[in-house]
Design a protein around this motif. Structure first.
Motif, PDB file in Angstrom:
ATOM      1  N   UNK A 256       0.830  -1.208   0.000  1.00 15.13           N
ATOM      2  CA  UNK A 256       0.000   0.000   0.000  1.00 15.13           C
ATOM      3  C   UNK A 256       0.862   1.255   0.000  1.00 15.13           C
ATOM      4  N   UNK A 257       1.987   1.189   0.715  1.00 17.72           N
ATOM      5  CA  UNK A 257       2.881   2.357   0.766  1.00 17.72           C
ATOM      6  C   UNK A 257       3.434   2.664  -0.623  1.00 17.72           C
ATOM      7  N   UNK A 258       3.810   1.617  -1.363  1.00 14.79           N
ATOM      8  CA  UNK A 258       4.326   1.828  -2.725  1.00 14.79           C
ATOM      9  C   UNK A 258       3.257   2.478  -3.620  1.00 14.79           C
ATOM     10  N   UNK A 259       2.013   2.046  -3.463  1.00 14.61           N
ATOM     11  CA  UNK A 259       0.931   2.623  -4.274  1.00 14.61           C
ATOM     12  C   UNK A 259       0.744   4.104  -3.946  1.00 14.61           C
ATOM     13  N   UNK A 260       0.819   4.440  -2.651  1.00 13.43           N
ATOM     14  CA  UNK A 260       0.662   5.835  -2.250  1.00 13.43           C
ATOM     15  C   UNK A 260       1.802   6.691  -2.782  1.00 13.43           C
ATOM     16  N   UNK A 261       3.018   6.158  -2.712  1.00 16.39           N
ATOM     17  CA  UNK A 261       4.184   6.922  -3.177  1.00 16.39           C
ATOM     18  C   UNK A 261       4.136   7.159  -4.688  1.00 16.39           C
ATOM     19  N   UNK A 262       3.615   6.224  -5.462  1.00 16.02           N
ATOM     20  CA  UNK A 262       3.555   6.366  -6.905  1.00 16.02           C
ATOM     21  C   UNK A 262       2.439   7.371  -7.338  1.00 16.02           C
ATOM     22  N   UNK A 263       1.500   7.648  -6.453  1.00 19.67           N
ATOM     23  CA  UNK A 263       0.427   8.597  -6.774  1.00 19.67           C
ATOM     24  C   UNK A 263      -0.507   8.099  -7.840  1.00 19.67           C
ATOM     25  N   UNK A 264      -0.631   6.822  -7.995  1.00 12.74           N
ATOM     26  CA  UNK A 264      -1.456   6.251  -9.040  1.00 12.74           C
ATOM     27  C   UNK A 264      -2.896   6.702  -8.930  1.00 12.74           C
ATOM     28  N   UNK A 265      -3.381   6.857  -7.742  1.00 15.64           N
ATOM     29  CA  UNK A 265      -4.763   7.229  -7.514  1.00 15.64           C
ATOM     30  C   UNK A 265      -4.881   8.662  -7.037  1.00 15.64           C
ATOM     31  N   UNK A 266      -3.819   9.449  -7.274  1.00 20.97           N
ATOM     32  CA  UNK A 266      -3.859  10.860  -6.914  1.00 20.97           C
ATOM     33  C   UNK A 266      -3.241  11.109  -5.569  1.00 20.97           C
ATOM     34  N   UNK A 267      -3.241  12.428  -5.179  1.00 21.10           N
ATOM     35  CA  UNK A 267      -2.623  12.781  -3.910  1.00 21.10           C
ATOM     36  C   UNK A 267      -3.362  12.150  -2.753  1.00 21.10           C
TER      37      UNK A 267
END
Length: 267
Positions: A256-267
């Motif tokens: 989940x942290x990687x997904x947040x860092x990549x900003x795939x779903x926005x800020x």
């Protein structure tokens, strides 16, 4: 006789009487000095006036011991036989001392020892043997058969199996007798190390060593070691299980942290 007393031939050729011979031996210091020589000589020669034979030991100043047998004859006179028994007495003395030393040594052993004759009867035993099996003096007296001992010891220890093997080893006719060592566990928690040792002339020796304390310590150490091994296995299983659970949770958080860092779903 002449060689034994080292008497000169010219003296014996004079055919001296017995009293003169004793005086000659005394003068040559070949007889031990008596406090009352006259009385001793009279007692020594009294057999000449009697009808009963006389037997005695004569200790000489040179260390020899003579066995004397004097036998009055019907026709008169006395036959004297002198035997040098110095070596025999010395050997008997040594044997008696050796027997006493061995007896004292056996009696003071911590191990129980019993020796049986070829006919299966007890020849000797020590106090430790009696104490180990709770035997009274008469119950382990010389001549008691091993079958009787087996019956008594079996009643008091509830362990007839080993005593049956003892009876078989002691009374058996096997030609290939060999020393046997083993351990026996008794019902009351005692443990004995025993040995069956064949002796010459068909005799057999049994020895017993009380190892109850050693066995208890050994069992305690074994149980402790098994407990430590079980605890180690439980610890390893716990650590392995917790590692798996923590690794799974951390992998989820990391994803989940990687997904947040990549900003795939926005800020």
């Amino acid at each position: 006789f002449q060689s034994l007393w080292q008497l000169p031939s010219d003296f014996l050729d004079q055919k001296p009487d017995h009293s003169a011979i004793l005086d000659q031996l005394r003068g040559d210091r070949k007889l031990s000095e008596a406090p009352d020589w006259k009385r001793w000589k009279e007692d020594f020669l009294a057999v000449h006036q009697g009808i009963e034979p006389m037997e005695d030991l004569l200790h000489l100043p040179d260390g020899r011991t003579l066995h004397i047998v004097a036998t009055p004859q019907r026709a008169g006179g006395v036959t004297w036989i002198f035997s040098n028994v110095t070596d025999k007495l010395e050997l008997e003395g040594r044997f008696d001392v050796l027997t006493k030393v061995q007896g004292e040594s056996l009696e003071n052993l911590v191990q129980g020892v019993a020796v049986f004759r070829s006919d299966g009867r007890l020849q000797l035993s020590n106090s430790a043997f009696g104490a180990m099996w709770g035997l009274e003096e008469e119950e382990r007296a010389a001549g008691v058969h091993v079958a009787q001992l087996a019956e008594v010891c079996n009643e008091r220890s509830e362990d007839g199996q080993h005593w049956l093997s003892f009876v078989s080893a002691i009374t058996g006719l096997s030609e290939n007798r060999a020393t046997t060592h083993n351990r026996m566990q008794l019902a009351e928690g005692r443990s004995f190390d025993f040995a069956i040792v064949p002796l010459p002339e068909g005799q057999t020796m049994l020895t017993f060593a009380d190892v109850s304390d050693s066995v208890q310590v050994e069992n305690a150490l074994t149980e402790r070691n098994e407990a430590l091994q079980a605890a180690e296995a439980l610890k390893n299983a716990f650590v392995a299980n917790m590692s798996y659970e923590l690794r799974t949770l951390l992998n989820n958080i990391k994803g989940y942290t990687d997904v947040l860092l990549l900003g795939t779903y926005g800020d």
